[in-house]
Scaffold this motif. Structure first.
Motif, PDB file in Angstrom:
ATOM      1  N   VAL A 160      11.207 -61.574  38.763  1.00  0.00           N
ATOM      2  CA  VAL A 160      10.937 -60.428  39.631  1.00  0.00           C
ATOM      3  C   VAL A 160       9.429 -60.224  39.683  1.00  0.00           C
ATOM      4  N   ASN A 161       8.857 -60.292  40.875  1.00  0.00           N
ATOM      5  CA  ASN A 161       7.422 -60.076  41.065  1.00  0.00           C
ATOM      6  C   ASN A 161       7.205 -58.837  41.928  1.00  0.00           C
ATOM      7  N   ILE A 162       6.417 -57.904  41.417  1.00  0.00           N
ATOM      8  CA  ILE A 162       6.092 -56.687  42.178  1.00  0.00           C
ATOM      9  C   ILE A 162       4.618 -56.743  42.537  1.00  0.00           C
ATOM     10  N   VAL A 163       4.324 -56.674  43.829  1.00  0.00           N
ATOM     11  CA  VAL A 163       2.942 -56.712  44.313  1.00  0.00           C
ATOM     12  C   VAL A 163       2.669 -55.474  45.159  1.00  0.00           C
ATOM     13  N   GLY A 164       1.365 -55.206  45.373  1.00  0.00           N
ATOM     14  CA  GLY A 164       0.979 -54.034  46.163  1.00  0.00           C
ATOM     15  C   GLY A 164       0.288 -52.979  45.340  1.00  0.00           C
ATOM     16  N   LEU A 165      -0.579 -53.409  44.410  1.00  0.00           N
ATOM     17  CA  LEU A 165      -1.347 -52.523  43.523  1.00  0.00           C
ATOM     18  C   LEU A 165      -0.470 -51.605  42.674  1.00  0.00           C
ATOM     19  N   PRO A 166       0.512 -52.151  41.933  1.00  0.00           N
ATOM     20  CA  PRO A 166       1.318 -51.299  41.043  1.00  0.00           C
ATOM     21  C   PRO A 166       0.595 -51.048  39.725  1.00  0.00           C
ATOM     22  N   ASP A 167       0.796 -49.860  39.124  1.00  0.00           N
ATOM     23  CA  ASP A 167       0.271 -49.644  37.782  1.00  0.00           C
ATOM     24  C   ASP A 167       1.293 -50.167  36.772  1.00  0.00           C
ATOM     25  N   SER A 168       1.045 -49.971  35.492  1.00  0.00           N
ATOM     26  CA  SER A 168       1.922 -50.556  34.471  1.00  0.00           C
ATOM     27  C   SER A 168       3.333 -49.985  34.541  1.00  0.00           C
ATOM     28  N   ALA A 169       3.458 -48.677  34.861  1.00  0.00           N
ATOM     29  CA  ALA A 169       4.784 -48.061  34.947  1.00  0.00           C
ATOM     30  C   ALA A 169       5.605 -48.668  36.076  1.00  0.00           C
ATOM     31  N   VAL A 170       4.939 -48.984  37.206  1.00  0.00           N
ATOM     32  CA  VAL A 170       5.634 -49.600  38.334  1.00  0.00           C
ATOM     33  C   VAL A 170       5.985 -51.051  38.001  1.00  0.00           C
ATOM     34  N   SER A 171       5.063 -51.755  37.353  1.00  0.00           N
ATOM     35  CA  SER A 171       5.323 -53.161  36.997  1.00  0.00           C
ATOM     36  C   SER A 171       6.507 -53.279  36.034  1.00  0.00           C
ATOM     37  N   GLU A 172       6.641 -52.304  35.140  1.00  0.00           N
ATOM     38  CA  GLU A 172       7.749 -52.326  34.181  1.00  0.00           C
ATOM     39  C   GLU A 172       9.095 -52.028  34.831  1.00  0.00           C
ATOM     40  N   ALA A 173       9.083 -51.614  36.099  1.00  0.00           N
ATOM     41  CA  ALA A 173      10.324 -51.295  36.808  1.00  0.00           C
ATOM     42  C   ALA A 173      11.241 -52.515  36.870  1.00  0.00           C
ATOM     43  N   ARG A 174      10.660 -53.718  36.844  1.00  0.00           N
ATOM     44  CA  ARG A 174      11.482 -54.934  36.937  1.00  0.00           C
ATOM     45  C   ARG A 174      12.538 -54.980  35.830  1.00  0.00           C
ATOM     46  N   GLU A 175      12.150 -54.548  34.617  1.00  0.00           N
ATOM     47  CA  GLU A 175      13.097 -54.579  33.502  1.00  0.00           C
ATOM     48  C   GLU A 175      14.136 -53.476  33.632  1.00  0.00           C
ATOM     49  N   ILE A 201      -3.138 -49.048  48.559  1.00  0.00           N
ATOM     50  CA  ILE A 201      -2.990 -47.755  47.891  1.00  0.00           C
ATOM     51  C   ILE A 201      -2.404 -47.977  46.501  1.00  0.00           C
ATOM     52  N   ARG A 202      -3.055 -47.406  45.507  1.00  0.00           N
ATOM     53  CA  ARG A 202      -2.598 -47.555  44.118  1.00  0.00           C
ATOM     54  C   ARG A 202      -1.244 -46.879  43.942  1.00  0.00           C
ATOM     55  N   LYS A 203      -0.255 -47.588  43.391  1.00  0.00           N
ATOM     56  CA  LYS A 203       1.093 -47.044  43.179  1.00  0.00           C
ATOM     57  C   LYS A 203       1.236 -46.678  41.702  1.00  0.00           C
ATOM     58  N   GLU A 204       1.580 -45.416  41.436  1.00  0.00           N
ATOM     59  CA  GLU A 204       1.687 -44.919  40.069  1.00  0.00           C
ATOM     60  C   GLU A 204       3.025 -44.223  39.866  1.00  0.00           C
ATOM     61  N   GLY A 205       3.539 -44.268  38.636  1.00  0.00           N
ATOM     62  CA  GLY A 205       4.731 -43.511  38.296  1.00  0.00           C
ATOM     63  C   GLY A 205       6.000 -44.333  38.343  1.00  0.00           C
ATOM     64  N   THR A 206       7.111 -43.669  38.017  1.00  0.00           N
ATOM     65  CA  THR A 206       8.406 -44.346  37.906  1.00  0.00           C
ATOM     66  C   THR A 206       9.332 -44.053  39.078  1.00  0.00           C
ATOM     67  N   ASN A 207       8.845 -43.336  40.096  1.00  0.00           N
ATOM     68  CA  ASN A 207       9.720 -42.992  41.215  1.00  0.00           C
ATOM     69  C   ASN A 207      10.050 -44.184  42.115  1.00  0.00           C
ATOM     70  N   PHE A 208       9.458 -45.369  41.840  1.00  0.00           N
ATOM     71  CA  PHE A 208       9.734 -46.555  42.656  1.00  0.00           C
ATOM     72  C   PHE A 208      10.966 -47.326  42.154  1.00  0.00           C
ATOM     73  N   ASP A 209      11.518 -46.939  40.986  1.00  0.00           N
ATOM     74  CA  ASP A 209      12.679 -47.656  40.437  1.00  0.00           C
ATOM     75  C   ASP A 209      13.846 -47.666  41.417  1.00  0.00           C
TER      76      ASP A 209
END
Length: 507
Positions: A31-46, A73-81
């Motif tokens: 799972v690859n997440i692109v589009g300027l995600p922060d660490s919380a967004v990147s961890e969404a894959r798990e 645009i920088r993406k922050e937070g866990t609302n992208f899950d």
């Protein structure tokens, strides 16, 4: 085929629409997440992988590519899950209506249940402004999201509920009567009431004027004179929040993660008391991902600085620009965020290091140099931004033990404050402000006209006390508030006289 799902990202207390694009290609599982995600967004894959599996759905066997657009645009937070999970389920052939007028917000736990997120109100406001008509959120956030009118809100507890909504069991829409909620929760029993404050009539009047017009006030007096108690009583005389103010405050507290789960709307004005060890970033906000500071959390309410002269000068000086402009801009290398900061500053301090300068019972032990150095922590430009300065003498023994003297309760003072605020609201209905303290130079000329006799007196006072342009304007704003409390349409000589008395009584 690429699956598209709509969500949003917070930028300060505003938000922008984000399009989540999901594609599955023939490659090694990943799972690859692109589009300027922060660490919380990147961890969404798990989280998403476990949530989908544990909800009884299949996960793609190929490589999953998730793009969060726009990518700058920088993406922050866990609302992208949740939107990422919905996009993956679409790619797996799960029947979810492909409607770009529908959005998803929420954090997923490993078992597929939805967890509460911060900043839902500004997210939903931004989605509504961008044309979204339906939004799915965690059930704990549903009432907060439903404060936004013109958009259908559906609160879910589990990922399976959202899938079933489109096939078997529709989720019931969440509805909140915001006006009734505001009315039912506008009045509370305050711990501190002015009826418990003995004497100090001049200081009480100063605080009443400050509350009526949104002015800044500084109290100076000996230890034990009641400064801190009166500052705490300020909350009990502040007027109820208007709907627009309540929504703006709720946005701030939602982004800061301070909104109570059982109270989706801020219904009383904030009172923030800051310790003198606070850092500049704690006061104005900041961090790698800038968050609101104390001045923003005190928006439309009170920021109390006890022992004001004990604060580092650097901390006090950062207040100057927000006090003047009503907002603060936090700039970082990757972003710049603007937060509102229209607060009333209430300060309390001793007149000297030992605290007994001018006291009738105890003699001051400080030298002139010590007193000057102590007072110099409050710079001239900062004092210029304070509308009322009042000395608070220590109570005499007779005043202290007098149990028969009745002080006016906060409820009566609040009635006068509410009447004065109503006059101001009607006066400035087309000006975009709510209180006299917010008047610009142009509005001062328009609403603070003086007769010839009063103007001549003010000129004499300006010459005698060497008033700066800012002090001159603040005296006019203060006089306007005093006239409003007296329910007078014109500013009279006695109003100007009282305003000058409060303004030039400088420590």
């Amino acid at each position: 085929m690429v699956a598209k799902v709509i969500t949003a990202a917070n930028v300060g207390i505003n938000s922008c629409k984000i399009e989540v694009e999901v594609d599955v290609v023939n490659a090694l599982p990943n799972v690859n997440i692109v589009g300027l995600p922060d660490s919380a967004v990147s961890e969404a894959r798990e989280r998403v992988h476990s949530a989908i599996k544990n909800s009884g759905f299949s996960f793609p066997t190929g490589r999953v590519i998730v793009n969060l657009a726009p990518a700058d645009i920088r993406k922050e937070g866990t609302n992208f899950d949740l939107p990422i999970a919905v996009g993956i389920l679409k790619e797996e052939g799960i029947e979810i209506t492909d409607d770009l007028n529908m959005a998803f917000l929420g954090e997923l736990s490993l078992d597929g249940s939805l967890r509460r997120i911060n900043g839902v109100l500004p997210l939903v406001c931004g989605l509504k402004d961008s044309g979204i008509t339906k939004v799915f959120v965690p059930k704990e956030n549903a009432k907060e999201a439903a404060l936004v009118k013109g958009i259908d809100v559906y609160g879910a507890e589990h990922l399976r509920e959202i899938v079933n909504h489109f096939s078997e069991t529709p989720i019931e829409k969440t509805v909140v009567d915001i006006n009734k909620y505001l009315e039912d929760n506008a009045f509370v029993d305050y711990t501190f009431d002015f009826k418990d404050v003995k004497g100090q009539q001049k200081a009480k009047k100063a605080l009443e004027i400050a509350a009526a017009g949104g002015h800044n006030v500084l109290m100076s007096g000996s230890p034990g004179s009641g400064k801190t108690l009166m500052a705490k009583c300020m909350a009990s005389i502040l007027p109820p929040l208007e709907l627009a103010e309540a929504l703006e405050l709720t946005k701030i507290y939602s982004v800061a993660g301070l909104l109570q789960p059982d109270n989706p709307l801020m219904t009383i004005r904030p009172y923030r008391s800051v310790h003198h060890t606070a850092s500049p970033n704690g006061i104005i906000g900041g961090g790698t991902n800038p968050k609101p500071g104390e001045i923003t959390l005190a928006h439309r309410g009170v920021l109390f600085l006890d022992e004001m002269s004990e604060f580092p000068r650097q901390v006090l000086e950062v207040l100057r620009q927000p006090l003047e402009d009503g907002y603060v801009v936090i700039s970082r290398a990757k972003s710049s965020v603007t937060y509102p900061a229209k607060f009333m500053l209430v300060g309390a301090m001793n007149p000297c290091p030992c605290g007994f300068l001018g006291d009738k019972e105890k003699e001051c032990s400080c030298s002139d140099f010590q007193i000057q150095r102590y007072r110099s922590k409050l710079s001239g430009p900062l004092l210029d931004r304070i509308d009322l300065v009042v000395n608070v003498p220590r109570l005499t023994t007779e005043e202290l033990i007098n149990t028969k003297a009745d002080s006016e309760p906060s409820a009566k003072i609040r009635e006068r404050v509410v009447r004065a605020r109503k006059i101001q609201a009607e006066r400035y209905v087309s000006e975009g402000i709510l209180t006299n303290a917010e008047m610009s130079g142009k509005l001062i000329k328009k609403y603070c006209k003086l007769d010839e006799k009063t103007l001549e007196f003010l000129k004499m006072a300006a010459a005698k006390y060497g008033l700066s342009g800012r002090k001159y304007d603040r005296i006019l704003k203060l006089a306007r508030t005093i006239a409003d409390l007296a329910e007078e349409s014109d500013i009279k000589l006695e109003h100007i006289t009282q305003a000058i008395q409060y303004r030039v009584d400088v420590i």
